[in-house]
Design a protein around this motif. Structure first.
Motif, mmCIF file in Angstrom:
data_model
loop_
_atom_site.group_PDB
_atom_site.id
_atom_site.type_symbol
_atom_site.label_atom_id
_atom_site.label_comp_id
_atom_site.label_asym_id
_atom_site.label_seq_id
_atom_site.Cartn_x
_atom_site.Cartn_y
_atom_site.Cartn_z
ATOM 1 N N UNK A 231 0.838 -1.210 0.000
ATOM 2 C CA UNK A 231 0.000 0.000 0.000
ATOM 3 C C UNK A 231 0.865 1.249 0.000
ATOM 4 N N UNK A 232 1.904 1.264 0.814
ATOM 5 C CA UNK A 232 2.797 2.423 0.898
ATOM 6 C C UNK A 232 3.549 2.629 -0.413
ATOM 7 N N UNK A 233 3.992 1.534 -1.008
ATOM 8 C CA UNK A 233 4.740 1.605 -2.269
ATOM 9 C C UNK A 233 3.870 2.169 -3.391
ATOM 10 N N UNK A 234 2.645 1.671 -3.516
ATOM 11 C CA UNK A 234 1.749 2.112 -4.588
ATOM 12 C C UNK A 234 1.278 3.544 -4.351
ATOM 13 N N UNK A 235 0.934 3.866 -3.108
ATOM 14 C CA UNK A 235 0.463 5.220 -2.796
ATOM 15 C C UNK A 235 1.577 6.246 -2.951
ATOM 16 N N UNK A 236 2.813 5.824 -2.742
ATOM 17 C CA UNK A 236 3.936 6.735 -2.868
ATOM 18 C C UNK A 236 4.335 7.012 -4.306
ATOM 19 N N UNK A 237 3.885 6.157 -5.228
ATOM 20 C CA UNK A 237 4.191 6.336 -6.652
ATOM 21 C C UNK A 237 2.917 6.193 -7.481
ATOM 22 N N UNK A 238 1.951 7.103 -7.283
ATOM 23 C CA UNK A 238 0.644 6.959 -7.949
ATOM 24 C C UNK A 238 0.717 6.997 -9.471
ATOM 25 N N UNK A 239 1.595 7.808 -10.022
ATOM 26 C CA UNK A 239 1.686 7.900 -11.481
ATOM 27 C C UNK A 239 2.226 6.615 -12.091
ATOM 28 N N UNK A 240 3.110 5.981 -11.358
ATOM 29 C CA UNK A 240 3.715 4.752 -11.874
ATOM 30 C C UNK A 240 2.830 3.530 -11.674
ATOM 31 N N UNK A 241 2.111 3.478 -10.534
ATOM 32 C CA UNK A 241 1.354 2.279 -10.195
ATOM 33 C C UNK A 241 -0.169 2.463 -10.252
ATOM 34 N N UNK B 156 -10.716 -6.198 -11.369
ATOM 35 C CA UNK B 156 -10.065 -7.458 -10.990
ATOM 36 C C UNK B 156 -9.367 -7.314 -9.642
ATOM 37 N N UNK B 157 -8.691 -6.178 -9.440
ATOM 38 C CA UNK B 157 -7.991 -5.934 -8.178
ATOM 39 C C UNK B 157 -8.985 -5.729 -7.034
ATOM 40 N N UNK B 158 -10.102 -5.064 -7.324
ATOM 41 C CA UNK B 158 -11.098 -4.800 -6.293
ATOM 42 C C UNK B 158 -11.791 -6.074 -5.816
ATOM 43 N N UNK C 188 -6.134 2.672 -12.889
ATOM 44 C CA UNK C 188 -7.344 3.467 -13.100
ATOM 45 C C UNK C 188 -7.706 3.583 -14.578
ATOM 46 N N UNK C 189 -6.716 3.529 -15.437
ATOM 47 C CA UNK C 189 -6.968 3.652 -16.874
ATOM 48 C C UNK C 189 -7.460 2.354 -17.498
ATOM 49 N N UNK C 190 -7.374 1.261 -16.746
ATOM 50 C CA UNK C 190 -7.815 -0.040 -17.243
ATOM 51 C C UNK C 190 -8.925 -0.564 -16.336
ATOM 52 N N UNK C 191 -10.171 -0.433 -16.778
ATOM 53 C CA UNK C 191 -11.313 -0.805 -15.942
ATOM 54 C C UNK C 191 -11.292 -2.289 -15.578
#
Length: 245
Positions: free
Chosen positions: A46-56, A69-71, A61-64
């Motif tokens: 969670x920290x890794x993804x939230x810290x790099x929102x543009x990368x992760x 699937x993740x949700x 978000x651009x792929x519904x």
């Protein structure tokens, strides 16, 4: 002979009780170890993804399809581990728990971006304290919590149904009520689950009803139960008291 019997009986009872207690503590130690590993993976991801929102976050978000699937993948993992428990080996169950906790971490990264860091930390600390208190209560109480557990499970079913209904209603009031009840339900379930796991540990050592190969599997599923209790308690507190960015 009668004298020897009367002297040896208390010793044998004490030895048996000591062994039972040792088995229970060892089993619960494994349960909490697996749970903390899963929580640690969730927190790091969670920290890794939230810290790099543009990368992760942006690609998700651009792929519904990927987003949904993740949700919904965590629910699939829980159902798979629960219904296929007898057919899966301990290493496979452990791998599923670790992957599940990592995917949950991705989902939680959206939450970290939605709420302020202060409110996330405050709700996490509150959840940890409440979880710890109820875990100790569940372990130490002499009262049978089975009836309370049934009530909490009924409350959980009610929360699930109400949450599905509120998806269509979009009522903030209902969301608040659901979260408030959820705090009560998952607090109660924590005590109930710890007592249940304590008894499983005692049963393993005392009666030998569970073969050695299943002990680790039961510990993994116990860790999953407590993991779910904790993260749901945290989420309910965050919905009640969290401040959005």
């Amino acid at each position: 002979m009668e004298d020897n019997y009367s002297r040896s009986t208390p010793d044998s009872i004490f030895s048996r009780n000591e062994a039972v207690g040792s088995g229970s503590r060892s089993f619960l130690a494994n349960v909490f170890t697996y749970m903390f590993i899963a929580l640690g993976i969730t927190a790091v991801v969670a920290y890794l993804f939230a810290g790099n929102p543009e990368q992760y976050i942006a690609p998700i978000l651009s792929n519904k399809l990927l987003f949904y699937a993740i949700m919904f993948a965590p629910l699939g993992f829980v159902l798979l581990m629960s219904f296929a428990f007898n057919r899966l080996s301990a290493p496979v169950l452990m791998a599923l728990l670790l992957v599940y906790s990592a995917i949950n971490g991705i989902s939680f990264s959206f939450i970290l971006l939605t709420y302020t860091a202060t409110s996330v930390f405050g709700c996490f600390l509150t959840a940890a304290l409440m979880f710890g208190v109820m875990a100790v209560m569940g372990y130490t109480t002499k009262q049978d919590l089975t009836s309370m557990g049934r009530i909490m499970m009924m409350g959980l079913i009610g929360i699930i149904i109400a949450s599905i209904v509120n998806i269509f209603l979009g009522s903030n009031t209902m969301s608040y009520i659901i979260s408030f009840i959820g705090v009560i339900v998952f607090t109660g379930l924590t005590a109930y689950d710890v007592q249940k796991l304590k008894r499983i540990g005692e049963g393993i050592d005392q009666d030998g009803n569970v073969i050695a190969g299943d002990v680790k599997k039961l510990a993994i599923m116990g860790a999953l139960s407590l993991y779910l209790d904790f993260i749901n308690l945290f989420l309910m507190l965050l919905r009640l008291f969290g401040r959005r960015n």
